[in-house]
Design a protein around this motif. Structure first.
Motif, PDB file in Angstrom:
ATOM      1  N   GLY A   1      36.673  49.490  34.927  1.00  0.00           N
ATOM      2  CA  GLY A   1      36.066  49.546  36.255  1.00  0.00           C
ATOM      3  C   GLY A   1      35.538  50.913  36.599  1.00  0.00           C
ATOM      4  O   GLY A   1      34.445  51.060  37.166  1.00  0.00           O
ATOM      5  N   LEU A   2      36.307  51.957  36.235  1.00  0.00           N
ATOM      6  CA  LEU A   2      35.876  53.315  36.527  1.00  0.00           C
ATOM      7  C   LEU A   2      34.570  53.652  35.801  1.00  0.00           C
ATOM      8  O   LEU A   2      33.615  54.173  36.398  1.00  0.00           O
ATOM      9  CB  LEU A   2      36.977  54.296  36.119  1.00  0.00           C
ATOM     10  CG  LEU A   2      36.689  55.786  36.313  1.00  0.00           C
ATOM     11  CD1 LEU A   2      36.500  56.109  37.784  1.00  0.00           C
ATOM     12  CD2 LEU A   2      37.806  56.626  35.710  1.00  0.00           C
ATOM     13  N   LEU A   3      34.500  53.329  34.512  1.00  0.00           N
ATOM     14  CA  LEU A   3      33.315  53.663  33.721  1.00  0.00           C
ATOM     15  C   LEU A   3      32.110  52.822  34.107  1.00  0.00           C
ATOM     16  O   LEU A   3      30.977  53.319  34.138  1.00  0.00           O
ATOM     17  CB  LEU A   3      33.632  53.489  32.230  1.00  0.00           C
ATOM     18  CG  LEU A   3      34.697  54.436  31.657  1.00  0.00           C
ATOM     19  CD1 LEU A   3      34.954  54.120  30.194  1.00  0.00           C
ATOM     20  CD2 LEU A   3      34.272  55.885  31.828  1.00  0.00           C
ATOM     21  N   LEU A   4      32.334  51.533  34.415  1.00  0.00           N
ATOM     22  CA  LEU A   4      31.218  50.648  34.755  1.00  0.00           C
ATOM     23  C   LEU A   4      30.498  51.120  36.016  1.00  0.00           C
ATOM     24  O   LEU A   4      29.267  51.280  36.032  1.00  0.00           O
ATOM     25  CB  LEU A   4      31.722  49.216  34.927  1.00  0.00           C
ATOM     26  CG  LEU A   4      30.684  48.199  35.403  1.00  0.00           C
ATOM     27  CD1 LEU A   4      29.577  48.029  34.360  1.00  0.00           C
ATOM     28  CD2 LEU A   4      31.340  46.848  35.701  1.00  0.00           C
ATOM     29  N   PHE A   5      31.233  51.368  37.079  1.00  0.00           N
ATOM     30  CA  PHE A   5      30.592  51.747  38.337  1.00  0.00           C
ATOM     31  C   PHE A   5      30.100  53.188  38.306  1.00  0.00           C
ATOM     32  O   PHE A   5      29.136  53.527  39.002  1.00  0.00           O
ATOM     33  CB  PHE A   5      31.550  51.507  39.509  1.00  0.00           C
ATOM     34  CG  PHE A   5      31.684  50.057  39.869  1.00  0.00           C
ATOM     35  CD1 PHE A   5      30.821  49.458  40.770  1.00  0.00           C
ATOM     36  CD2 PHE A   5      32.649  49.270  39.267  1.00  0.00           C
ATOM     37  CE1 PHE A   5      30.932  48.115  41.092  1.00  0.00           C
ATOM     38  CE2 PHE A   5      32.779  47.927  39.581  1.00  0.00           C
ATOM     39  CZ  PHE A   5      31.916  47.346  40.492  1.00  0.00           C
ATOM     40  N   SER A   6      30.767  54.025  37.504  1.00  0.00           N
ATOM     41  CA  SER A   6      30.253  55.383  37.340  1.00  0.00           C
ATOM     42  C   SER A   6      28.932  55.367  36.590  1.00  0.00           C
ATOM     43  O   SER A   6      28.033  56.186  36.855  1.00  0.00           O
ATOM     44  CB  SER A   6      31.272  56.247  36.588  1.00  0.00           C
ATOM     45  OG  SER A   6      32.477  56.346  37.316  1.00  0.00           O
TER      46      SER A   6
ATOM     47  N   ASP B   1      27.716  55.146  40.995  1.00  0.00           N
ATOM     48  CA  ASP B   1      28.571  55.080  42.183  1.00  0.00           C
ATOM     49  C   ASP B   1      30.007  55.406  41.765  1.00  0.00           C
ATOM     50  O   ASP B   1      30.821  54.528  41.499  1.00  0.00           O
ATOM     51  CB  ASP B   1      28.497  53.692  42.818  1.00  0.00           C
ATOM     52  CG  ASP B   1      29.075  53.672  44.227  1.00  0.00           C
ATOM     53  OD1 ASP B   1      29.883  54.559  44.539  1.00  0.00           O
ATOM     54  OD2 ASP B   1      28.729  52.763  45.006  1.00  0.00           O
ATOM     55  N   THR B   2      30.305  56.686  41.707  1.00  0.00           N
ATOM     56  CA  THR B   2      31.624  57.127  41.255  1.00  0.00           C
ATOM     57  C   THR B   2      32.732  56.683  42.198  1.00  0.00           C
ATOM     58  O   THR B   2      33.822  56.286  41.762  1.00  0.00           O
ATOM     59  CB  THR B   2      31.637  58.661  41.149  1.00  0.00           C
ATOM     60  OG1 THR B   2      30.614  59.071  40.245  1.00  0.00           O
ATOM     61  CG2 THR B   2      32.977  59.154  40.660  1.00  0.00           C
ATOM     62  N   ALA B   3      32.470  56.733  43.495  1.00  0.00           N
ATOM     63  CA  ALA B   3      33.491  56.351  44.475  1.00  0.00           C
ATOM     64  C   ALA B   3      33.910  54.897  44.287  1.00  0.00           C
ATOM     65  O   ALA B   3      35.102  54.562  44.338  1.00  0.00           O
ATOM     66  CB  ALA B   3      32.964  56.573  45.887  1.00  0.00           C
ATOM     67  N   SER B   4      32.950  54.010  44.054  1.00  0.00           N
ATOM     68  CA  SER B   4      33.289  52.605  43.814  1.00  0.00           C
ATOM     69  C   SER B   4      34.045  52.444  42.498  1.00  0.00           C
ATOM     70  O   SER B   4      34.894  51.554  42.364  1.00  0.00           O
ATOM     71  CB  SER B   4      32.014  51.755  43.790  1.00  0.00           C
ATOM     72  OG  SER B   4      31.397  51.742  45.066  1.00  0.00           O
TER      73      SER B   4
ATOM     74  N   ALA C   1      37.558  50.522  42.034  1.00  0.00           N
ATOM     75  CA  ALA C   1      37.845  49.487  41.028  1.00  0.00           C
ATOM     76  C   ALA C   1      39.089  49.855  40.234  1.00  0.00           C
ATOM     77  O   ALA C   1      39.931  48.984  39.929  1.00  0.00           O
ATOM     78  CB  ALA C   1      36.644  49.327  40.094  1.00  0.00           C
ATOM     79  N   LEU C   2      39.220  51.141  39.894  1.00  0.00           N
ATOM     80  CA  LEU C   2      40.411  51.608  39.181  1.00  0.00           C
ATOM     81  C   LEU C   2      41.674  51.335  39.992  1.00  0.00           C
ATOM     82  O   LEU C   2      42.680  50.834  39.473  1.00  0.00           O
ATOM     83  CB  LEU C   2      40.258  53.103  38.894  1.00  0.00           C
ATOM     84  CG  LEU C   2      41.387  53.840  38.175  1.00  0.00           C
ATOM     85  CD1 LEU C   2      40.823  54.939  37.293  1.00  0.00           C
ATOM     86  CD2 LEU C   2      42.363  54.473  39.180  1.00  0.00           C
ATOM     87  N   ILE C   3      41.638  51.635  41.284  1.00  0.00           N
ATOM     88  CA  ILE C   3      42.814  51.455  42.146  1.00  0.00           C
ATOM     89  C   ILE C   3      43.165  49.977  42.278  1.00  0.00           C
ATOM     90  O   ILE C   3      44.342  49.587  42.192  1.00  0.00           O
ATOM     91  CB  ILE C   3      42.556  52.094  43.518  1.00  0.00           C
ATOM     92  CG1 ILE C   3      42.548  53.625  43.382  1.00  0.00           C
ATOM     93  CG2 ILE C   3      43.602  51.655  44.533  1.00  0.00           C
ATOM     94  CD1 ILE C   3      42.159  54.362  44.643  1.00  0.00           C
ATOM     95  N   CYS C   4      42.177  49.112  42.482  1.00  0.00           N
ATOM     96  CA  CYS C   4      42.452  47.682  42.632  1.00  0.00           C
ATOM     97  C   CYS C   4      43.027  47.086  41.343  1.00  0.00           C
ATOM     98  O   CYS C   4      43.920  46.236  41.384  1.00  0.00           O
ATOM     99  CB  CYS C   4      41.175  46.939  43.035  1.00  0.00           C
ATOM    100  SG  CYS C   4      40.642  47.254  44.734  1.00  0.00           S
TER     101      CYS C   4
END
Length: 648
Positions: A32-37, A41-44, A48-51
């Motif tokens: 999730g972290l790599l996909l949205f980064s 959108d790093t914040a998203s 995703a990482l947190i969820c």
């Protein structure tokens, strides 16, 4: 020196058994972290990482069918909470009101099973993160998408191996029961009043392993492999009962030589248990003392039958399992009834969480925090537990782990710079953070997650290196507010609630004794009384962590634990022997003990104890147990002062 340093280092690393859990949780988080980064959108990506983390950690020790249901519900709640955060765009106070409501539910569910309470925890955590992202102008669509991707990918990661690993999971759980049984037997041989807390703590670990396996069995369909594991659990349960009875006989044995022989037997059985079960090694001889002891003879036969495990399971074996581990629905209903009672600890804790979150939001609004949402998040995280001693340990663990992790990570970033080393370092620390999630010491997990978050923030936002420092500062601010709430605003000393746990235990023991007298020997009451004794032991252990208790007071409660454990083991022996109509007098005495206990600090009361008519050794044990309970109560009586003082 080197060996001590190596041992200390290994202590801060994950256990081998937790390595698969680290991969299962870490992979969807990193995805999730790599996909949205990658889409800018790093914040998203962090959301995703947190969820993924929130949902992933709930799957521990749950059967795969149960994981599918529970984690799907958890993922759905994360998505709903993120959607509710949109209310803060309409009116910020609406978002805060929803957070306060979830905080109250979070406190009221503090007596639920851990994976049930985590549902409210995940909902609140997701809401706080989503509100922060919306405040920082992250598109609401990306917030919802990142929450959905992180939570549902973690759910799939947790259940995808189910068709291949379900039976292997059950075998591992049975092996854990065996390991905990051996650990418990080791201390059972030399148990006394001085180490009763340790004995009950080991029994708590054994019972938790049994409960997890019982839960697994309830969720699995009937087949030969599942029935074999069920027989293995039945065998361990029979052995536990037999060892409890031997321990009680050893405790009462007048001959020191006979007591030592029984102690050696329990120790030898524990040492050779795996060889006996797996390799068919011969059983050690159970010493009978001077001549044949009828109870020991019956116990020896039970041990032999348990090891052979030739008898088929009863048709209602699943029903019997529910006495050990009630269904989630039954547990939720019973725990909610307790939590919703006026003046309950759970109400108190829920209001404390609500008040603390309000203070956090107010501080963030008044002071210029760069990463203010971490203030609220930290307070929300550390206030998971209601007992003040346990809460204090969790808060200091959070502070300790955050400080150490921040110093190490920031020093490495300062020394090595923001080069290519950050990518593998972030991946490794991400794995270590969630492979150590189940370590007994909370600060170890906090240490690694702090290092991971600082590395991740520095990697994704190299132009703003101070964000990692702000995050550490805000975390410590949340810890300070939680400490103030714990000690100054709404303190909740364990001794305030301890009498309720004592009364609950004695009431269950009295009802179980009554059922034995009537020839029923209610198995459900036995397990409820046993669970109440373990809970009382936990409360006393929490009280030891609090600063407002004297050594004498703690020793008094340690003594009561020993008396309660001795009484419970005596009833285990009585339950084996069948109906005892002559026990009615003992039932009445135990029932009369409760009102005296409740009024033990009043100026005037006296103990009226009638001697029991005994017919055999076990009844004599019961008479002595009740006499010791009354003697303990006598020493709690306040010293009487005369109302008039004569001067000579």
């Amino acid at each position: 020196m080197f060996s001590k340093l190596l041992k200390l280092t290994l202590h801060w690393l994950p256990d081998r058994s937790d390595l698969p859990e680290g991969l299962r949780i870490g992979l969807p988080m990193m995805a999730g972290l790599l996909l949205f980064s990658a889409v800018g959108d790093t914040a998203s990506g962090v959301n995703a990482l947190i969820c993924a983390w929130l949902v992933g950690v709930q799957g521990r020790n749950l059967a795969y069918p149960k994981r599918t249901i529970l984690l799907s519900l958890s993922a759905l709640l994360c998505c709903i909470s993120s959607a509710l955060a949109l209310l803060s765009l309409i009116e910020p106070l609406l978002g805060i009101a929803v957070l306060m409501l979830i905080g109250l539910l979070y406190g009221l569910s503090s007596n639920q099973r851990k994976y049930i309470q985590l549902l409210t925890y995940n909902a609140g955590f997701s809401l706080i993160c989503a509100m922060h992202l919306l405040e920082s102008d992250t598109p609401w669509v990306m917030v919802l998408l990142s929450s959905a991707f992180g939570s549902w990918s973690a759910m799939l990661s947790a259940v995808i191996a189910g068709p291949w690993l379900s039976i292997r999971q059950g075998e591992q759980l049975l092996a854990k029961v065996s390991t905990q049984f051996v650990n418990w037997c080791t201390i059972l041989g030399y148990s006394d009043a001085a180490n009763v807390g340790k004995r009950l703590a080991l029994r708590e670990q054994l019972d938790e392993a049994i409960a997890v396996l019982a839960h697994w069995l309830q969720e699995m369909p009937d087949n030969s492999a599942v029935l074999k594991i069920a027989k293995g659990l039945r065998s361990r349960m029979q052995l536990i009962e037999a060892m409890e009875e031997i321990g009680r006989i050893r405790q009462q044995e007048s001959s020191e030589a006979n007591a030592d022989a029984l102690q050696c037997y329990i120790t030898d059985f524990a040492v050779n248990f795996n060889a006996i079960v797996e390799q068919g090694a011969p059983l050690p001889d159970l010493p009978q003392g001077n001549g044949q002891h009828p109870t020991l003879t019956a116990i020896e036969q039970q041990i032999t039958a348990a090891i052979l495990a030739n008898d088929p399971l009863s048709e209602n074996w699943r029903t019997l399992l529910k006495l050990i581990w009630p269904s989630d629905a039954d547990s939720i209903r019973s725990q909610w009834r307790k939590a919703l009672q006026k003046g309950s600890r759970e109400w108190h804790h829920g209001l404390r969480i609500l008040f603390t979150l309000m203070c956090c939001q107010l501080v963030v609004a008044l002071l210029p925090f760069q990463q203010g949402y971490w203030v609220t998040l930290t307070a929300f995280i550390v206030m998971m537990t209601a007992p003040l001693g346990q809460l204090q340990l969790r808060i200091w663990g959070r502070a300790y782990g955050t400080i150490l992790g921040s110093i190490l990570a920031l020093a490495m970033v300062w020394y090595f710079g923001t080069g290519a080393w950050l990518e593998p370092a972030t991946c490794i620390t991400l794995f270590l953070a969630f492979a150590t999630y189940y370590k007994a010491r909370y600060e170890i997990h906090v240490f690694w997650i702090t290092v991971m978050m600082i590395f991740a923030i520095t990697l994704l936002l190299p132009a703003e290196p101070y964000i990692a420092f702000y995050r550490a500062l805000d975390t410590l601010t949340g810890v300070i507010l939680a400490v103030l709430a714990m000690y100054l605003f709404i303190p909740s000393w364990t001794k305030r609630w301890l009498d309720n746990y004592v009364c609950h235990f004695i009431e269950l023991e009295q009802r179980w004794l009554q059922s034995i007298a009537e020839g029923k020997s209610d198995l459900a009451l036995r397990w409820q009384a046993h669970a109440a004794l373990r809970q009382l032991s936990l409360e006393i252990s929490y009280m030891k962590l609090e600063p407002n208790n004297s050594a004498r007071e703690l020793q008094d409660w340690q003594s009561f634990l020993w008396l309660g454990l001795t009484l419970h083991c005596t009833l285990v022996v009585l339950a084996r022997q069948g109906q005892h109509p002559q026990l009615q007098q003992a039932c009445n005495q135990l029932q009369s003990w409760l009102p005296l206990f409740r009024s033990r600090y009043k100026p005037q009361w006296c103990v009226i104890e009638q001697p029991l008519l005994t017919s055999d050794d076990v009844h004599l044990w019961l008479a002595q147990d009740l006499s010791q309970l009354y003697a303990w109560l006598y020493w709690q009586r306040p010293f009487q002062l005369s109302s008039t003082i004569e001067h000579h």
